[in-house]
Motif scaffolding. Structure first.
Motif, short mmCIF file in Angstrom:
data_model
loop_
_atom_site.label_atom_id
_atom_site.label_comp_id
_atom_site.label_asym_id
_atom_site.label_seq_id
_atom_site.Cartn_x
_atom_site.Cartn_y
_atom_site.Cartn_z
N ALA A 1 45.81 173.78 80.13
CA ALA A 1 46.04 172.47 79.52
C ALA A 1 45.05 171.43 80.04
CB ALA A 1 47.47 172.00 79.80
N LEU A 2 44.48 171.65 81.22
CA LEU A 2 43.53 170.69 81.78
C LEU A 2 42.16 170.80 81.15
CD1 LEU A 2 44.51 170.88 85.56
CD2 LEU A 2 45.32 169.28 83.82
N CYS A 3 41.95 171.84 80.36
CA CYS A 3 40.65 172.01 79.71
C CYS A 3 40.43 170.96 78.62
CB CYS A 3 40.56 173.42 79.11
SG CYS A 3 38.92 173.85 78.47
N GLU A 4 41.48 170.56 77.93
CA GLU A 4 41.31 169.64 76.81
C GLU A 4 40.74 168.28 77.23
OE1 GLU A 4 43.67 167.94 72.87
OE2 GLU A 4 44.69 169.32 74.23
N PRO A 5 41.30 167.62 78.27
CA PRO A 5 40.66 166.35 78.66
C PRO A 5 39.23 166.54 79.15
CG PRO A 5 42.41 166.97 80.21
CD PRO A 5 42.54 167.86 79.03
N LEU A 6 38.95 167.65 79.83
CA LEU A 6 37.59 167.90 80.30
C LEU A 6 36.62 168.10 79.14
CD1 LEU A 6 38.35 170.19 83.36
CD2 LEU A 6 37.39 167.89 83.43
N THR A 7 37.07 168.81 78.11
CA THR A 7 36.24 169.01 76.93
C THR A 7 35.97 167.68 76.23
OG1 THR A 7 37.11 171.24 76.62
CG2 THR A 7 36.08 170.22 74.72
N LEU A 8 37.00 166.84 76.18
CA LEU A 8 36.88 165.55 75.50
C LEU A 8 35.83 164.66 76.16
CD1 LEU A 8 38.16 163.93 73.18
CD2 LEU A 8 39.86 163.09 74.81
N ILE A 9 35.76 164.69 77.48
CA ILE A 9 34.82 163.82 78.19
C ILE A 9 33.52 164.54 78.55
CG2 ILE A 9 36.68 162.37 79.12
CD1 ILE A 9 36.08 163.77 81.87
N GLY A 10 33.36 165.77 78.08
CA GLY A 10 32.18 166.56 78.45
C GLY A 10 30.86 165.83 78.27
N PRO A 11 30.57 165.26 77.09
CA PRO A 11 29.29 164.55 76.92
C PRO A 11 29.16 163.34 77.84
CG PRO A 11 30.31 165.06 74.80
CD PRO A 11 31.34 165.36 75.83
N LEU A 12 30.27 162.67 78.14
CA LEU A 12 30.23 161.51 79.03
C LEU A 12 29.97 161.93 80.47
CD1 LEU A 12 33.25 159.44 77.64
CD2 LEU A 12 30.86 159.40 76.92
N ARG A 13 30.49 163.09 80.87
CA ARG A 13 30.20 163.62 82.21
C ARG A 13 28.73 164.00 82.33
NH1 ARG A 13 34.02 168.42 83.78
NH2 ARG A 13 33.35 167.97 85.92
N SER A 14 28.18 164.59 81.27
CA SER A 14 26.76 164.96 81.29
C SER A 14 25.88 163.72 81.40
CB SER A 14 26.40 165.75 80.03
OG SER A 14 27.11 166.97 79.98
N ALA A 15 26.22 162.67 80.65
CA ALA A 15 25.46 161.42 80.73
C ALA A 15 25.56 160.82 82.13
CB ALA A 15 25.96 160.43 79.69
N ASN A 16 26.75 160.89 82.71
CA ASN A 16 26.95 160.35 84.05
C ASN A 16 26.13 161.11 85.10
OD1 ASN A 16 28.49 158.61 85.98
ND2 ASN A 16 29.27 160.59 86.67
N ALA A 17 26.08 162.43 84.95
CA ALA A 17 25.35 163.26 85.92
C ALA A 17 23.86 162.91 85.93
CB ALA A 17 25.54 164.73 85.61
N GLY A 18 23.34 162.44 84.79
CA GLY A 18 21.93 162.08 84.72
C GLY A 18 21.63 160.65 85.10
N SER A 19 22.66 159.91 85.52
CA SER A 19 22.48 158.49 85.85
C SER A 19 21.95 158.33 87.27
CB SER A 19 23.82 157.77 85.72
OG SER A 19 23.76 156.47 86.26
N ALA A 20 21.17 157.28 87.48
CA ALA A 20 20.66 157.00 88.83
C ALA A 20 21.78 156.53 89.76
CB ALA A 20 19.56 155.94 88.76
N THR A 21 22.81 155.90 89.18
CA THR A 21 23.96 155.44 89.96
C THR A 21 25.22 155.97 89.30
OG1 THR A 21 22.72 153.39 90.40
CG2 THR A 21 25.04 153.40 91.01
N PRO A 22 25.53 157.23 89.54
CA PRO A 22 26.64 157.83 88.79
C PRO A 22 28.01 157.34 89.25
CG PRO A 22 25.75 159.39 90.38
CD PRO A 22 24.85 158.20 90.41
N LEU A 23 28.91 157.29 88.31
CA LEU A 23 30.32 157.10 88.59
C LEU A 23 30.82 158.30 89.38
CD1 LEU A 23 33.01 155.51 87.73
CD2 LEU A 23 33.08 157.11 85.79
#
Length: 224
Positions: free
Chosen positions: A67-89
């Motif tokens: 069940a925890l896969c669904e929220p992770l899938t939903l934010i997947g593109p946002l996590r990828s964008a964050n990982a590439g940030s100079a100051t990541p969340l």
């Protein structure tokens, strides 16, 4: 010593997992972590073999609720964008990575904010399908933070909400989303089912600013 960068990049594509790779004391490549998806240990070993010129990795991966896969899938593109940030969340626990939280223990952690004025949406997904909205909450109706700041949640005596770990125990998930404007016009109920929340979250993210980023951390809870 093998170059692990390509394998780390490949492992980051598993949105429903939190995986790490290292060289063990026996000089063998080791993949560890946990997954809420259908990631198979054998497939991870074969991936390592493909990327590390024939080396198979020792794989030790725990399984969390699917069940925890669904929220992770939903934010997947946002996590990828964050990982590439100079100051990541990011989410920072005081406890060492992988240390279980015991029943009765306070849930307290820090959030390092991105490089823009943001509004935080902080959600705790339980192993039995519920979600608790840690921020905003009835005592902290605003999740606004300054760029590059650190926001602590769950500290007793600080005037905000605090929480203690309780059943059901298992692997659970904290999701933090940082957006230029609040995702919702008014705070959600403090607790609700993930099934009712996730469609609303998807709708909110579909209309969110392109600079919106997200991060997530699994945590393991156990009876005292």
């Amino acid at each position: 010593m093998p170059d692990l960068s390509a394998l780390r990049t490949a492992l980051a594509e598993f949105h429903c997992a939190e995986l790490d790779v290292a060289i063990g004391t026996d000089q063998r490549v080791a993949i560890s972590g946990l997954t809420a998806g259908d990631t198979d240990p054998d497939s991870l070993a074969l991936l390592a073999q493909d990327l590390l010129t024939g080396q198979r990795a020792a794989v030790d991966v725990e399984r969390a609720s699917p069940a925890l896969c669904e929220p992770l899938t939903l934010i997947g593109p946002l996590r990828s964008a964050n990982a590439g940030s100079a100051t990541p969340l990011s989410i920072r626990f005081k406890e060492a990575a992988g240390t279980p939280f015991e029943g009765g223990q306070d849930l307290m952690f820090d959030i390092a904010t991105p490089d823009f004025p943001a509004h935080l949406q902080v959600d705790y997904f339980t192993s039995d399908g519920d979600v608790i909205h840690l921020l905003p909450n009835p005592l902290e109706v605003s999740g606004r933070v300054e760029p590059g700041a650190v926001r602590r949640l769950g500290e007793r005596g600080a005037g905000g909400r605090f929480w203690s770990i309780g059943p059901p125990y298992g692997h659970e998930l904290i999701v933090v989303i940082a957006s230029p404007a609040p995702l919702f016009p008014s705070p959600r109920p403090e607790a609700e089912t993930a099934a009712s929340y996730l469609p609303a979250l998807k709708q909110a993210l579909d209309s969110a600013a392109p600079t919106t980023v997200a991060t997530a951390r699994f945590l393991k809870t156990k009876a005292p």
